[in-house]
Every structure is written in C-alpha cells, then in structure tokens.
Design a protein around this motif. Structure first.
Motif, mmCIF file in Angstrom:
data_model
loop_
_atom_site.group_PDB
_atom_site.id
_atom_site.type_symbol
_atom_site.label_atom_id
_atom_site.label_comp_id
_atom_site.label_asym_id
_atom_site.label_seq_id
_atom_site.Cartn_x
_atom_site.Cartn_y
_atom_site.Cartn_z
ATOM 1 N N SER A 68 -10.379 10.036 6.219
ATOM 2 C CA SER A 68 -10.480 10.461 4.767
ATOM 3 C C SER A 68 -10.798 12.112 4.710
ATOM 4 O O SER A 68 -11.814 12.552 5.628
ATOM 5 C CB SER A 68 -11.551 9.813 4.091
ATOM 6 O OG SER A 68 -11.543 10.841 2.831
ATOM 7 N N HIS A 103 -3.188 7.978 3.367
ATOM 8 C CA HIS A 103 -2.868 8.038 4.783
ATOM 9 C C HIS A 103 -1.943 6.798 5.292
ATOM 10 O O HIS A 103 -0.855 6.945 6.156
ATOM 11 C CB HIS A 103 -4.126 8.102 5.643
ATOM 12 C CG HIS A 103 -3.952 8.156 6.988
ATOM 13 N ND1 HIS A 103 -3.445 9.580 7.583
ATOM 14 C CD2 HIS A 103 -3.866 7.228 7.865
ATOM 15 C CE1 HIS A 103 -3.388 8.978 9.021
ATOM 16 N NE2 HIS A 103 -3.712 7.736 9.123
ATOM 17 N N LEU A 161 1.458 7.489 4.563
ATOM 18 C CA LEU A 161 2.047 8.371 5.217
ATOM 19 C C LEU A 161 2.440 7.898 6.444
ATOM 20 O O LEU A 161 3.666 8.234 7.125
ATOM 21 C CB LEU A 161 0.838 9.521 5.720
ATOM 22 C CG LEU A 161 1.459 10.640 6.732
ATOM 23 C CD1 LEU A 161 2.554 11.526 6.031
ATOM 24 C CD2 LEU A 161 0.144 11.845 6.762
ATOM 25 N N ARG A 221 -7.316 7.499 1.606
ATOM 26 C CA ARG A 221 -7.190 6.677 2.865
ATOM 27 C C ARG A 221 -5.872 5.921 2.576
ATOM 28 O O ARG A 221 -4.866 5.621 3.378
ATOM 29 C CB ARG A 221 -8.257 5.600 3.022
ATOM 30 C CG ARG A 221 -9.384 6.542 3.803
ATOM 31 C CD ARG A 221 -10.508 5.317 3.903
ATOM 32 N NE ARG A 221 -11.652 5.910 4.688
ATOM 33 C CZ ARG A 221 -12.720 6.292 4.058
ATOM 34 N NH1 ARG A 221 -12.881 5.976 2.677
ATOM 35 N NH2 ARG A 221 -13.847 6.999 4.614
ATOM 36 N N ALA A 237 -8.289 4.379 8.346
ATOM 37 C CA ALA A 237 -7.793 5.787 8.346
ATOM 38 C C ALA A 237 -8.943 6.848 7.838
ATOM 39 O O ALA A 237 -9.780 6.544 7.155
ATOM 40 C CB ALA A 237 -6.907 5.693 6.734
#
Length: 183
Positions: free
Chosen positions: A180, A19, A22, A16, A178
């Motif tokens: 997973s 992410h 990201l 997460r 987020a």
C-alpha cells in the motif's frame, strides 16, 4: 461509527485492491486472459464503496459553510472534477467487463488501456484525497463536525472484504500481500 483510522485503513485497502487490478492489467499486457469474474467483484466493491463515501461528503458540502467554501475553491473543484472523470472511467470499465462476461467482442488491448487509465486515475485521486481532503477535514472542521462526518461514512467495507475473502480466496491472498503506497 467509522473512525479516522478506519478511513485511513479503507484508503490503504483501496490502494491494495487497485494493486491487485494492476496485476491483472500486467497479465493482460502479456497476452493472458485474467479472471473477469474476479475483476467484476473488485470493480463492484469499488463502486459500492465510492457511492457510500461520496454521499456523506456531498451532505457535508451542502450543510457546512467551510466545506462549501472548500468545494467552491480551486482545490475542491479540482477534486470534484477528478472524481467525476474517475467515476466515468470506472463506469466504462464496468460496462466493458459486463460485455466480456456476456461473451461480446471487446478488444483486449482497448480493455487493457482503459483498465490502466482507470488505475492511474484512481491512484492519483487517492493521493489527492490523502494530501488535500483529509488534512482539510482535520484543520477546518471541529472535532464534533469530524465525528458527525465519520458517523455518516460506511461501516460495511470490512464486511465486503470478508465476502471477497470467502468467494475469492486467491484474490484475498493477493490483496493481503499487496503493498500500500499509503500505509
């Protein structure tokens, strides 16, 4: 003491956090400037967790014959090489963040490329741990050996997440939202 469920949960939390990074990479790719202090906090969290997680594994590899054989085997060597490459990418990313926070000139396109390369490598490494390392522990170590390993693992991951929640509520909301890939 850590439990296997906690280790799985920590793994999902790491995915997460990756992410969230990201999302920062995507904003960089669109020409926006993300909050580098927030990125610094996430990277520090990851560095701390990786350091705390690897030490017990190294101890296990040095003390346990089956684990020594795993580390010496093709899969174990590949994981060790992947970890070393991942760590080098993370250290480079950390150095670049420090430079940015000190107002040094760091080309944002290079930083974005380094961030993306790190994220791809870390997600691949998490997948490899989940698919290769964790099954090895379940299949090759006795319950007593697994418990001994778990006792060596860090308990502080939840405290670090609580600190992130307090210091960066927006980050924490993104973290909780987020997905997973390992849940």
């Amino acid at each position: 003491m850590a439990t296997l469920n906690q280790v799985r949960h920590d793994h999902a939390n790491m995915a997460r956090l990756l992410h969230v990074l990201l999302l920062r990479h995507e904003s960089l790719a669109q020409g926006e400037r993300p909050d580098f202090h927030l990125i610094r906090e996430v990277v520090d969290y990851i560095l701390d967790y990786m350091n705390a997680f690897v030490k017990p594994l190294e101890r296990l590899y040095s003390e346990h014959q089956v684990a020594k054989n795993f580390k010496a085997g093709e899969v174990g060597q590949q994981l060790a090489e992947d970890y070393q490459a991942l760590r080098e990418r993370l250290d480079l990313l950390s150095e670049n963040i420090d430079m940015i926070l000190l107002d040094a000139v760091v080309p944002m396109d290079r930083f974005a490329d380094d961030l993306k390369a790190y994220l791809d490598a870390h997600l691949a490494y998490l997948r490899a741990e989940r698919e290769l390392l964790f099954p090895f522990f379940r299949e090759q170590l006795t319950e007593e050996e697994q418990n001994r390993l778990l006792k060596m693992l860090p308990d502080g991951a939840q405290a670090n997440l609580a600190r992130l929640k307090e210091d960066y509520p927006q980050l924490y909301e993104e973290f909780k939202a987020a997905p997973s890939p390992f849940a």
